[in-house]
Design a protein around this motif. Structure first.
Motif, mmCIF file in Angstrom:
data_model
loop_
_atom_site.group_PDB
_atom_site.id
_atom_site.type_symbol
_atom_site.label_atom_id
_atom_site.label_comp_id
_atom_site.label_asym_id
_atom_site.label_seq_id
_atom_site.Cartn_x
_atom_site.Cartn_y
_atom_site.Cartn_z
ATOM 1 N N GLN A 127 0.823 -1.213 0.000
ATOM 2 C CA GLN A 127 0.000 0.000 0.000
ATOM 3 C C GLN A 127 0.861 1.268 0.000
ATOM 4 O O GLN A 127 0.725 2.150 0.848
ATOM 5 N N SER A 128 1.785 1.315 -0.946
ATOM 6 C CA SER A 128 2.697 2.459 -1.013
ATOM 7 C C SER A 128 3.017 2.780 -2.466
ATOM 8 O O SER A 128 3.748 2.031 -3.123
ATOM 9 N N LYS A 129 2.511 3.896 -2.956
ATOM 10 C CA LYS A 129 2.826 4.330 -4.318
ATOM 11 C C LYS A 129 4.308 4.701 -4.433
ATOM 12 O O LYS A 129 4.930 4.504 -5.477
ATOM 13 N N GLY A 130 4.846 5.229 -3.353
ATOM 14 C CA GLY A 130 6.266 5.591 -3.355
ATOM 15 C C GLY A 130 7.161 4.378 -3.508
ATOM 16 O O GLY A 130 8.178 4.423 -4.214
ATOM 17 N N ILE A 148 6.645 6.565 -15.865
ATOM 18 C CA ILE A 148 6.093 7.683 -16.640
ATOM 19 C C ILE A 148 4.658 7.981 -16.242
ATOM 20 O O ILE A 148 4.292 9.134 -15.989
ATOM 21 N N LYS A 149 3.836 6.954 -16.169
ATOM 22 C CA LYS A 149 2.407 7.165 -15.884
ATOM 23 C C LYS A 149 2.169 7.792 -14.517
ATOM 24 O O LYS A 149 1.451 8.794 -14.408
ATOM 25 N N PRO A 150 2.757 7.259 -13.433
ATOM 26 C CA PRO A 150 2.496 7.888 -12.128
ATOM 27 C C PRO A 150 3.115 9.279 -11.976
ATOM 28 O O PRO A 150 2.597 10.119 -11.238
ATOM 29 N N LEU A 151 4.215 9.543 -12.685
ATOM 30 C CA LEU A 151 4.871 10.847 -12.559
ATOM 31 C C LEU A 151 4.174 11.940 -13.369
ATOM 32 O O LEU A 151 4.264 13.119 -13.033
ATOM 33 N N THR A 152 3.500 11.554 -14.440
ATOM 34 C CA THR A 152 2.876 12.553 -15.318
ATOM 35 C C THR A 152 1.353 12.573 -15.241
ATOM 36 O O THR A 152 0.716 13.425 -15.859
ATOM 37 N N GLY A 153 0.786 11.633 -14.483
ATOM 38 C CA GLY A 153 -0.676 11.582 -14.412
ATOM 39 C C GLY A 153 -1.268 11.295 -15.763
ATOM 40 O O GLY A 153 -0.807 10.418 -16.488
ATOM 41 N N ASN A 154 -2.274 12.060 -16.166
ATOM 42 C CA ASN A 154 -2.873 11.858 -17.486
ATOM 43 C C ASN A 154 -2.536 12.998 -18.438
ATOM 44 O O ASN A 154 -3.234 13.246 -19.414
#
Length: 510
Positions: free
Chosen positions: A125-128, A365-371
Protein backbone atom coordinates in the motif's frame (compact mmCIF):
# COMPACT_ATOMS: atom_id res chain seq x y z
CA UNK A 1 41.88 -23.18 -37.24
CA UNK A 2 41.04 -19.68 -38.30
CA UNK A 3 40.05 -16.46 -36.57
CA UNK A 4 37.34 -15.98 -39.20
CA UNK A 5 34.52 -18.19 -40.44
CA UNK A 6 35.12 -19.68 -43.91
CA UNK A 7 33.14 -18.17 -46.85
CA UNK A 8 30.96 -21.27 -47.27
CA UNK A 9 30.03 -21.20 -43.59
CA UNK A 10 29.23 -17.49 -43.76
CA UNK A 11 26.82 -18.00 -46.67
CA UNK A 12 25.08 -20.93 -44.99
CA UNK A 13 24.74 -19.07 -41.69
CA UNK A 14 23.33 -16.01 -43.50
CA UNK A 15 20.61 -18.18 -45.05
CA UNK A 16 19.84 -19.84 -41.72
CA UNK A 17 19.64 -16.51 -39.86
CA UNK A 18 17.28 -15.05 -42.48
CA UNK A 19 15.01 -18.09 -42.16
CA UNK A 20 15.13 -17.75 -38.39
CA UNK A 21 14.18 -14.06 -38.65
CA UNK A 22 11.23 -14.92 -40.91
CA UNK A 23 10.00 -17.49 -38.38
CA UNK A 24 10.21 -14.96 -35.55
CA UNK A 25 8.37 -12.33 -37.62
CA UNK A 26 5.58 -14.84 -38.34
CA UNK A 27 4.93 -15.35 -34.62
CA UNK A 28 5.26 -11.62 -33.92
CA UNK A 29 2.60 -10.78 -36.51
CA UNK A 30 0.36 -13.47 -35.07
CA UNK A 31 0.80 -12.05 -31.57
CA UNK A 32 0.48 -8.41 -32.64
CA UNK A 33 -2.96 -9.08 -34.13
CA UNK A 34 -4.17 -9.90 -30.61
CA UNK A 35 -2.33 -7.10 -28.78
CA UNK A 36 -4.65 -4.13 -28.29
CA UNK A 37 -3.77 -2.80 -24.83
CA UNK A 38 -0.97 -2.63 -22.26
CA UNK A 39 -2.57 -5.54 -20.41
CA UNK A 40 -2.35 -7.64 -23.60
CA UNK A 41 1.29 -6.56 -24.09
CA UNK A 42 2.29 -7.36 -20.49
CA UNK A 43 0.27 -10.50 -19.74
CA UNK A 44 -1.09 -11.66 -23.08
CA UNK A 45 -4.64 -12.13 -24.29
CA UNK A 46 -4.26 -15.71 -25.52
CA UNK A 47 -4.64 -19.11 -23.83
CA UNK A 48 -1.10 -20.48 -23.50
CA UNK A 49 -0.20 -24.13 -23.20
CA UNK A 50 1.51 -24.54 -19.77
CA UNK A 51 4.28 -26.67 -21.30
CA UNK A 52 5.01 -23.93 -23.83
CA UNK A 53 5.01 -21.39 -21.02
CA UNK A 54 7.46 -23.57 -19.08
CA UNK A 55 9.79 -23.77 -22.08
CA UNK A 56 9.34 -20.04 -22.57
CA UNK A 57 10.43 -19.38 -18.98
CA UNK A 58 13.41 -21.74 -19.28
CA UNK A 59 14.48 -20.03 -22.50
CA UNK A 60 14.09 -16.62 -20.92
CA UNK A 61 16.06 -17.53 -17.76
CA UNK A 62 18.93 -19.22 -19.61
CA UNK A 63 20.28 -16.23 -21.41
CA UNK A 64 23.32 -15.27 -23.40
CA UNK A 65 25.14 -15.48 -20.05
CA UNK A 66 24.44 -19.20 -19.81
CA UNK A 67 25.29 -20.08 -23.40
CA UNK A 68 27.81 -17.44 -24.51
CA UNK A 69 29.43 -15.57 -21.61
CA UNK A 70 29.67 -18.07 -18.72
CA UNK A 71 31.44 -20.83 -20.71
CA UNK A 72 34.18 -18.25 -21.19
CA UNK A 73 34.65 -18.01 -17.43
CA UNK A 74 34.93 -21.81 -17.30
CA UNK A 75 37.48 -21.81 -20.14
CA UNK A 76 39.56 -19.27 -18.24
CA UNK A 77 39.22 -20.66 -14.71
CA UNK A 78 38.23 -24.32 -15.01
CA UNK A 79 36.25 -26.76 -12.88
CA UNK A 80 35.62 -24.19 -10.14
CA UNK A 81 33.46 -22.27 -12.61
CA UNK A 82 31.48 -25.42 -13.43
CA UNK A 83 30.75 -26.10 -9.75
CA UNK A 84 29.77 -22.48 -9.21
CA UNK A 85 27.53 -21.94 -12.27
CA UNK A 86 26.31 -25.43 -13.15
CA UNK A 87 25.80 -26.94 -9.68
CA UNK A 88 25.34 -24.53 -6.77
CA UNK A 89 23.73 -21.58 -8.61
CA UNK A 90 21.10 -23.89 -10.19
CA UNK A 91 20.32 -25.56 -6.86
CA UNK A 92 19.40 -22.19 -5.34
CA UNK A 93 17.61 -21.01 -8.47
CA UNK A 94 15.45 -24.06 -9.18
CA UNK A 95 14.29 -24.55 -5.59
CA UNK A 96 13.51 -20.85 -5.25
CA UNK A 97 11.67 -20.80 -8.59
CA UNK A 98 9.38 -23.65 -7.56
CA UNK A 99 8.50 -22.05 -4.22
CA UNK A 100 8.28 -18.36 -5.09
CA UNK A 101 6.45 -18.73 -8.43
CA UNK A 102 3.52 -20.50 -6.80
CA UNK A 103 3.15 -17.93 -4.06
CA UNK A 104 3.79 -14.91 -6.29
CA UNK A 105 1.14 -16.08 -8.78
CA UNK A 106 -1.42 -16.33 -5.99
CA UNK A 107 -0.85 -12.75 -4.84
CA UNK A 108 -0.21 -11.44 -8.34
CA UNK A 109 -3.67 -12.54 -9.42
CA UNK A 110 -5.26 -11.13 -6.27
CA UNK A 111 -3.85 -7.65 -6.80
CA UNK A 112 -4.04 -7.77 -10.62
CA UNK A 113 -0.41 -6.63 -11.01
CA UNK A 114 1.37 -6.56 -14.38
CA UNK A 115 4.84 -5.85 -12.95
CA UNK A 116 6.83 -6.45 -9.77
CA UNK A 117 6.78 -2.70 -9.06
CA UNK A 118 2.98 -2.69 -9.16
CA UNK A 119 2.90 -5.80 -7.00
CA UNK A 120 5.11 -4.09 -4.41
CA UNK A 121 3.01 -0.92 -4.42
CA UNK A 122 -0.29 -2.73 -3.96
CA UNK A 123 1.01 -5.36 -1.53
CA UNK A 124 2.53 -2.76 0.77
CA UNK A 125 0.00 0.00 0.00
CA UNK A 126 2.70 2.46 -1.01
CA UNK A 127 2.83 4.33 -4.32
CA UNK A 128 6.27 5.59 -3.35
CA UNK A 129 7.59 2.04 -2.94
CA UNK A 130 6.17 1.13 -6.37
CA UNK A 131 7.91 4.15 -7.89
CA UNK A 132 11.16 3.21 -6.13
CA UNK A 133 11.01 -0.23 -7.75
CA UNK A 134 10.20 1.31 -11.10
CA UNK A 135 13.45 3.27 -10.95
CA UNK A 136 15.33 0.30 -9.47
CA UNK A 137 14.32 -1.64 -12.59
CA UNK A 138 16.57 0.68 -14.61
CA UNK A 139 19.45 -1.44 -13.31
CA UNK A 140 18.17 -4.33 -15.42
CA UNK A 141 19.40 -2.46 -18.50
CA UNK A 142 22.79 -3.93 -17.56
CA UNK A 143 21.38 -7.37 -18.38
CA UNK A 144 20.15 -6.15 -21.77
CA UNK A 145 23.63 -4.80 -22.48
CA UNK A 146 25.25 -8.15 -21.68
CA UNK A 147 22.92 -9.99 -24.04
CA UNK A 148 23.49 -7.48 -26.84
CA UNK A 149 27.26 -7.90 -26.41
CA UNK A 150 26.98 -11.70 -26.45
CA UNK A 151 24.78 -11.73 -29.55
CA UNK A 152 27.09 -9.28 -31.32
CA UNK A 153 30.10 -11.49 -30.59
CA UNK A 154 28.37 -14.59 -32.02
CA UNK A 155 26.91 -12.92 -35.12
CA UNK A 156 29.99 -10.85 -35.98
CA UNK A 157 32.37 -13.84 -35.68
CA UNK A 158 30.03 -16.14 -37.59
CA UNK A 159 29.44 -13.72 -40.47
CA UNK A 160 32.83 -11.92 -40.41
CA UNK A 161 31.09 -8.58 -39.83
CA UNK A 162 32.35 -5.45 -38.03
CA UNK A 163 31.14 -5.10 -34.45
CA UNK A 164 29.20 -1.80 -34.58
CA UNK A 165 26.95 -2.56 -37.60
CA UNK A 166 26.27 -6.02 -36.15
CA UNK A 167 25.30 -4.54 -32.80
CA UNK A 168 22.96 -2.02 -34.41
CA UNK A 169 21.36 -4.75 -36.52
CA UNK A 170 20.80 -7.07 -33.55
CA UNK A 171 19.23 -4.31 -31.44
CA UNK A 172 17.13 -2.90 -34.28
CA UNK A 173 15.63 -6.28 -35.19
CA UNK A 174 14.87 -7.49 -31.66
CA UNK A 175 13.59 -4.23 -30.21
CA UNK A 176 11.45 -3.54 -33.28
CA UNK A 177 9.57 -6.83 -33.26
CA UNK A 178 9.08 -6.67 -29.49
CA UNK A 179 7.38 -3.28 -29.90
CA UNK A 180 4.35 -4.97 -31.42
CA UNK A 181 3.90 -8.52 -30.17
CA UNK A 182 4.58 -8.37 -26.43
CA UNK A 183 3.64 -11.40 -24.35
CA UNK A 184 1.41 -12.85 -27.08
CA UNK A 185 4.32 -13.36 -29.46
CA UNK A 186 7.05 -13.81 -26.83
CA UNK A 187 5.70 -17.12 -25.50
CA UNK A 188 5.79 -18.69 -28.96
CA UNK A 189 9.12 -17.21 -30.04
CA UNK A 190 10.62 -18.30 -26.71
CA UNK A 191 9.28 -21.83 -27.24
CA UNK A 192 10.91 -22.07 -30.69
CA UNK A 193 14.11 -20.78 -29.13
CA UNK A 194 13.88 -23.28 -26.26
CA UNK A 195 13.67 -26.25 -28.66
CA UNK A 196 16.69 -24.91 -30.55
CA UNK A 197 18.59 -24.51 -27.28
CA UNK A 198 17.82 -28.10 -26.25
CA UNK A 199 19.30 -29.36 -29.53
CA UNK A 200 22.32 -27.09 -29.13
CA UNK A 201 22.90 -28.18 -25.53
CA UNK A 202 22.96 -31.84 -26.51
CA UNK A 203 25.34 -31.20 -29.44
CA UNK A 204 27.71 -29.04 -27.37
CA UNK A 205 27.86 -31.37 -24.38
CA UNK A 206 28.37 -34.38 -26.66
CA UNK A 207 31.09 -32.68 -28.68
CA UNK A 208 33.73 -33.47 -26.08
CA UNK A 209 33.05 -37.18 -25.66
CA UNK A 210 36.46 -38.04 -27.14
CA UNK A 211 38.12 -36.22 -24.22
CA UNK A 212 36.74 -38.93 -21.93
CA UNK A 213 38.34 -41.85 -23.82
CA UNK A 214 40.44 -42.53 -20.72
CA UNK A 215 37.64 -41.74 -18.28
CA UNK A 216 37.12 -38.78 -16.00
CA UNK A 217 40.67 -39.03 -14.66
CA UNK A 218 42.02 -38.82 -18.21
CA UNK A 219 39.93 -35.70 -18.82
CA UNK A 220 41.17 -34.08 -15.61
CA UNK A 221 44.77 -34.98 -16.47
CA UNK A 222 44.36 -33.16 -19.79
CA UNK A 223 43.26 -30.05 -17.91
CA UNK A 224 46.09 -30.41 -15.39
CA UNK A 225 48.61 -30.57 -18.24
CA UNK A 226 47.34 -27.18 -19.42
CA UNK A 227 47.08 -25.60 -15.96
CA UNK A 228 46.73 -27.47 -12.64
CA UNK A 229 44.33 -24.78 -11.37
CA UNK A 230 41.79 -25.81 -14.03
CA UNK A 231 41.10 -29.15 -12.33
CA UNK A 232 40.68 -27.81 -8.78
CA UNK A 233 37.29 -27.14 -7.13
CA UNK A 234 38.53 -23.68 -6.13
CA UNK A 235 40.80 -21.52 -8.26
CA UNK A 236 42.80 -19.12 -6.12
CA UNK A 237 44.03 -17.22 -9.19
CA UNK A 238 40.51 -16.35 -10.41
CA UNK A 239 38.50 -13.27 -9.41
CA UNK A 240 35.26 -15.23 -8.93
CA UNK A 241 35.89 -18.81 -7.77
CA UNK A 242 38.60 -18.55 -5.14
CA UNK A 243 37.19 -20.50 -2.20
CA UNK A 244 34.20 -22.28 -0.67
CA UNK A 245 32.41 -19.03 0.14
CA UNK A 246 32.56 -17.74 -3.46
CA UNK A 247 31.84 -21.04 -5.20
CA UNK A 248 29.19 -22.50 -2.86
CA UNK A 249 27.71 -20.05 -0.35
CA UNK A 250 27.53 -17.00 -2.62
CA UNK A 251 26.01 -18.95 -5.49
CA UNK A 252 23.38 -20.59 -3.31
CA UNK A 253 22.35 -17.18 -1.95
CA UNK A 254 22.44 -15.48 -5.36
CA UNK A 255 20.66 -18.40 -7.01
CA UNK A 256 17.85 -18.20 -4.47
CA UNK A 257 17.38 -14.45 -4.97
CA UNK A 258 17.94 -14.32 -8.74
CA UNK A 259 14.37 -15.49 -9.33
CA UNK A 260 13.14 -12.07 -8.15
CA UNK A 261 13.58 -10.50 -11.58
CA UNK A 262 10.66 -8.95 -13.47
CA UNK A 263 10.85 -11.25 -16.50
CA UNK A 264 10.89 -14.39 -14.29
CA UNK A 265 8.34 -14.14 -11.48
CA UNK A 266 5.71 -12.45 -13.65
CA UNK A 267 5.77 -15.34 -16.17
CA UNK A 268 3.51 -17.43 -13.90
CA UNK A 269 0.86 -14.72 -14.24
CA UNK A 270 0.40 -15.69 -17.91
CA UNK A 271 -1.20 -18.99 -16.84
CA UNK A 272 -4.98 -18.87 -17.03
CA UNK A 273 -5.58 -21.75 -14.60
CA UNK A 274 -3.92 -22.68 -11.29
CA UNK A 275 -4.09 -26.37 -12.19
CA UNK A 276 -1.54 -25.77 -14.95
CA UNK A 277 1.10 -24.40 -12.55
CA UNK A 278 2.76 -27.73 -11.69
CA UNK A 279 3.21 -28.74 -15.34
CA UNK A 280 4.52 -25.25 -16.14
CA UNK A 281 7.14 -25.48 -13.35
CA UNK A 282 8.11 -29.10 -14.09
CA UNK A 283 8.87 -28.36 -17.75
CA UNK A 284 10.71 -25.14 -16.88
CA UNK A 285 12.89 -26.76 -14.19
CA UNK A 286 13.87 -29.79 -16.31
CA UNK A 287 14.80 -27.60 -19.29
CA UNK A 288 16.68 -25.14 -17.08
CA UNK A 289 18.68 -27.89 -15.37
CA UNK A 290 19.82 -29.02 -18.82
CA UNK A 291 20.68 -25.50 -20.00
CA UNK A 292 22.78 -24.74 -16.91
CA UNK A 293 25.11 -27.63 -17.87
CA UNK A 294 26.21 -25.83 -21.05
CA UNK A 295 28.96 -23.99 -19.15
CA UNK A 296 30.84 -27.31 -18.99
CA UNK A 297 31.63 -26.81 -22.69
CA UNK A 298 34.04 -24.08 -21.59
CA UNK A 299 36.41 -26.88 -20.56
CA UNK A 300 36.27 -28.32 -24.10
CA UNK A 301 37.09 -24.85 -25.42
CA UNK A 302 40.11 -24.59 -23.12
CA UNK A 303 41.41 -27.93 -24.40
CA UNK A 304 40.98 -26.67 -27.97
CA UNK A 305 42.62 -23.32 -27.13
CA UNK A 306 45.08 -24.24 -24.31
CA UNK A 307 46.75 -20.83 -24.37
CA UNK A 308 43.45 -18.96 -24.89
CA UNK A 309 44.85 -17.57 -28.12
CA UNK A 310 44.49 -18.22 -31.83
CA UNK A 311 46.89 -17.25 -34.61
CA UNK A 312 48.89 -15.22 -32.12
CA UNK A 313 45.87 -13.22 -30.89
CA UNK A 314 44.33 -13.71 -27.47
CA UNK A 315 40.68 -14.76 -27.33
CA UNK A 316 38.65 -12.45 -25.06
CA UNK A 317 36.57 -14.18 -22.40
CA UNK A 318 33.30 -13.06 -24.03
CA UNK A 319 34.43 -14.42 -27.41
CA UNK A 320 35.54 -17.92 -26.34
CA UNK A 321 32.23 -19.68 -27.06
CA UNK A 322 31.62 -18.13 -30.47
CA UNK A 323 35.23 -18.84 -31.52
CA UNK A 324 34.88 -22.43 -30.27
CA UNK A 325 31.80 -23.02 -32.43
CA UNK A 326 33.33 -21.49 -35.55
CA UNK A 327 36.61 -23.43 -35.13
CA UNK A 328 35.38 -26.77 -33.83
CA UNK A 329 32.36 -27.76 -35.93
CA UNK A 330 31.61 -28.40 -39.62
CA UNK A 331 29.28 -26.01 -41.43
CA UNK A 332 26.00 -27.94 -41.04
CA UNK A 333 26.43 -28.28 -37.26
CA UNK A 334 27.83 -24.78 -36.81
CA UNK A 335 24.66 -23.37 -38.39
CA UNK A 336 22.48 -25.04 -35.78
CA UNK A 337 24.80 -23.99 -32.97
CA UNK A 338 24.95 -20.36 -34.08
CA UNK A 339 21.14 -20.25 -34.26
CA UNK A 340 20.98 -21.80 -30.80
CA UNK A 341 23.39 -19.26 -29.35
CA UNK A 342 21.41 -16.46 -30.96
CA UNK A 343 18.23 -17.97 -29.53
CA UNK A 344 19.81 -18.03 -26.08
CA UNK A 345 20.26 -14.29 -26.19
CA UNK A 346 17.04 -13.44 -27.98
CA UNK A 347 14.85 -15.39 -25.55
CA UNK A 348 15.97 -13.43 -22.49
CA UNK A 349 16.22 -10.18 -24.40
CA UNK A 350 12.57 -10.47 -25.41
CA UNK A 351 11.48 -11.06 -21.82
CA UNK A 352 13.52 -8.12 -20.56
CA UNK A 353 12.26 -5.74 -23.24
CA UNK A 354 8.65 -6.76 -22.55
CA UNK A 355 8.88 -6.52 -18.76
CA UNK A 356 11.12 -3.44 -18.47
CA UNK A 357 9.27 -1.36 -21.05
CA UNK A 358 6.04 -2.18 -19.22
CA UNK A 359 7.62 -1.11 -15.93
CA UNK A 360 9.09 2.12 -17.34
CA UNK A 361 5.77 3.06 -18.95
CA UNK A 362 3.31 1.96 -16.26
CA UNK A 363 5.39 2.43 -13.11
CA UNK A 364 7.51 5.51 -13.85
CA UNK A 365 6.09 7.68 -16.64
CA UNK A 366 2.41 7.16 -15.88
CA UNK A 367 2.50 7.89 -12.13
CA UNK A 368 4.87 10.85 -12.56
CA UNK A 369 2.88 12.55 -15.32
CA UNK A 370 -0.68 11.58 -14.41
CA UNK A 371 -2.87 11.86 -17.49
CA UNK A 372 -1.02 14.81 -19.01
CA UNK A 373 0.92 12.59 -21.44
CA UNK A 374 -0.63 9.12 -21.39
CA UNK A 375 -4.32 8.92 -22.23
CA UNK A 376 -6.64 7.39 -19.67
CA UNK A 377 -9.84 5.85 -21.00
CA UNK A 378 -11.74 7.08 -17.94
CA UNK A 379 -10.42 10.67 -17.90
CA UNK A 380 -9.95 13.56 -20.27
CA UNK A 381 -6.51 14.68 -21.42
CA UNK A 382 -3.39 12.87 -22.49
CA UNK A 383 -1.40 12.95 -25.71
CA UNK A 384 -0.59 9.33 -26.55
CA UNK A 385 -2.02 5.94 -25.63
CA UNK A 386 -0.20 3.83 -23.05
CA UNK A 387 0.63 1.25 -25.72
CA UNK A 388 2.17 3.89 -28.02
CA UNK A 389 4.16 5.33 -25.13
CA UNK A 390 5.43 1.83 -24.40
CA UNK A 391 6.70 1.56 -27.98
CA UNK A 392 8.48 4.89 -27.70
CA UNK A 393 10.11 3.65 -24.48
CA UNK A 394 11.36 0.56 -26.33
CA UNK A 395 12.98 2.80 -28.97
CA UNK A 396 14.77 4.75 -26.23
CA UNK A 397 15.86 1.52 -24.53
CA UNK A 398 17.33 0.33 -27.84
CA UNK A 399 19.39 3.50 -28.29
CA UNK A 400 20.74 3.29 -24.73
CA UNK A 401 21.55 -0.40 -25.23
CA UNK A 402 23.59 0.33 -28.37
CA UNK A 403 25.60 3.08 -26.69
CA UNK A 404 26.52 1.13 -23.53
CA UNK A 405 27.01 -2.20 -25.35
CA UNK A 406 29.50 -0.69 -27.78
CA UNK A 407 31.56 0.63 -24.87
CA UNK A 408 31.51 -2.82 -23.26
CA UNK A 409 32.60 -4.44 -26.52
CA UNK A 410 35.57 -2.10 -26.74
CA UNK A 411 36.69 -2.04 -23.09
CA UNK A 412 35.07 -4.56 -20.70
CA UNK A 413 36.27 -5.19 -17.13
CA UNK A 414 37.39 -8.76 -17.93
CA UNK A 415 33.86 -9.55 -19.18
CA UNK A 416 30.57 -7.78 -19.81
CA UNK A 417 29.22 -10.42 -17.42
CA UNK A 418 30.77 -8.50 -14.50
CA UNK A 419 29.03 -5.29 -15.62
CA UNK A 420 25.70 -7.11 -15.98
CA UNK A 421 25.94 -8.92 -12.66
CA UNK A 422 26.60 -5.71 -10.79
CA UNK A 423 23.38 -4.12 -12.04
CA UNK A 424 21.14 -7.19 -12.01
CA UNK A 425 22.32 -8.38 -8.60
CA UNK A 426 21.60 -4.95 -7.10
CA UNK A 427 18.05 -5.17 -8.42
CA UNK A 428 17.14 -8.58 -7.10
CA UNK A 429 18.94 -7.87 -3.81
CA UNK A 430 16.47 -5.05 -3.33
CA UNK A 431 13.51 -7.18 -4.41
CA UNK A 432 14.20 -10.44 -2.56
CA UNK A 433 13.16 -9.67 1.03
CA UNK A 434 10.06 -7.60 0.10
CA UNK A 435 8.87 -10.42 -2.18
CA UNK A 436 9.69 -13.05 0.43
CA UNK A 437 7.93 -11.20 3.26
CA UNK A 438 5.08 -10.15 1.01
CA UNK A 439 4.09 -13.69 0.08
CA UNK A 440 4.86 -15.51 3.32
CA UNK A 441 4.02 -13.00 6.10
CA UNK A 442 0.37 -12.11 6.46
CA UNK A 443 0.67 -8.64 8.01
CA UNK A 444 4.19 -7.49 7.20
CA UNK A 445 4.76 -3.85 8.23
CA UNK A 446 5.55 -1.62 5.29
CA UNK A 447 8.68 -0.31 7.00
CA UNK A 448 10.17 -3.81 7.20
CA UNK A 449 9.95 -4.32 3.41
CA UNK A 450 11.11 -0.81 2.53
CA UNK A 451 13.95 -0.84 5.07
CA UNK A 452 15.17 -4.24 3.89
CA UNK A 453 15.09 -3.19 0.24
CA UNK A 454 16.98 0.07 0.72
CA UNK A 455 19.51 -1.69 2.97
CA UNK A 456 20.19 -4.28 0.28
CA UNK A 457 20.81 -1.75 -2.50
CA UNK A 458 22.99 0.52 -0.36
CA UNK A 459 25.12 -2.33 0.98
CA UNK A 460 25.53 -3.98 -2.42
CA UNK A 461 26.94 -0.85 -4.04
CA UNK A 462 28.93 0.10 -0.92
CA UNK A 463 30.70 -3.26 -0.83
CA UNK A 464 31.31 -3.27 -4.59
CA UNK A 465 32.45 0.31 -5.20
CA UNK A 466 33.95 0.80 -1.73
CA UNK A 467 35.99 -2.40 -2.21
CA UNK A 468 34.91 -3.58 1.23
CA UNK A 469 36.06 -7.00 2.53
CA UNK A 470 39.26 -8.79 1.56
CA UNK A 471 37.58 -10.28 -1.55
CA UNK A 472 37.12 -6.88 -3.21
CA UNK A 473 40.61 -5.42 -2.78
CA UNK A 474 42.40 -6.22 -6.01
CA UNK A 475 41.59 -6.34 -9.72
CA UNK A 476 38.19 -7.45 -11.00
CA UNK A 477 35.56 -7.50 -8.25
CA UNK A 478 33.00 -10.28 -7.82
CA UNK A 479 29.44 -8.83 -7.70
CA UNK A 480 28.31 -12.09 -6.09
CA UNK A 481 30.23 -11.20 -2.92
CA UNK A 482 28.53 -7.81 -2.69
CA UNK A 483 25.12 -9.35 -3.44
CA UNK A 484 25.45 -12.13 -0.86
CA UNK A 485 26.45 -9.74 1.90
CA UNK A 486 23.66 -7.35 0.89
CA UNK A 487 20.99 -10.08 0.93
CA UNK A 488 22.06 -11.37 4.34
CA UNK A 489 22.08 -7.83 5.82
CA UNK A 490 18.76 -7.05 4.15
CA UNK A 491 17.16 -10.15 5.67
CA UNK A 492 18.51 -9.31 9.14
CA UNK A 493 17.29 -5.69 8.95
CA UNK A 494 13.93 -6.82 7.56
CA UNK A 495 13.40 -9.28 10.42
CA UNK A 496 14.44 -6.72 13.05
CA UNK A 497 11.98 -4.15 11.64
CA UNK A 498 9.27 -6.78 11.32
CA UNK A 499 9.46 -7.82 14.97
CA UNK A 500 9.82 -4.18 16.09
CA UNK A 501 6.76 -2.89 14.21
CA UNK A 502 4.47 -5.89 13.61
CA UNK A 503 2.09 -4.94 16.43
CA UNK A 504 2.15 -1.21 15.69
CA UNK A 505 1.25 -1.12 12.01
CA UNK A 506 -0.59 -3.61 9.88
CA UNK A 507 -1.10 -3.98 6.20
CA UNK A 508 -4.09 -5.79 4.86
CA UNK A 509 -3.06 -9.02 3.19
CA UNK A 510 -3.06 -8.49 -0.56
Amino acid sequence: MNQHALPGMVTAIWIAILLYMCTIVFFVVRGAMKTHSMSDFALGSMQFNPSFLGLSLAASMSSAATFIINPGFVAYYGLSGVLSMAVFLPIGTLVSLAILSKRFRKYGQTVNAKTIAQWMGIRYQSKGFALFFGFLSLLMMAFIVMICVGLTQVVSRSLNLPILPTLIGVVAFTFTYMMFGGANSMVYTNTVQAFLKIIVTVILLGSGYDHFAEGVHGFLNTLIAIDPQLAKPFNASSPLFRDFFEVVICQLIVGTAVVCQPHILTRSLLLKNDKDLNRFLTVAIIALALFFLVVFVGLYARILFPTLSLDGKSIPLDGVMSQFVVSRFPVYIAIVLVLGLISAGMATLEGLIQSLSTTFTSDIIKPLTGNTIIKDSTKAGGIVSELLMNRLVIVLMGLVAIFISYNQLLAPDLSVGIFAQNGVYAYFCGAFVPVLFGIFIKDCPRIAAIGASITAVVIHFSVYYGRLTAYMQNGTRNPGIAASIAIICSLVIGLILYYAFRNKTTITKA
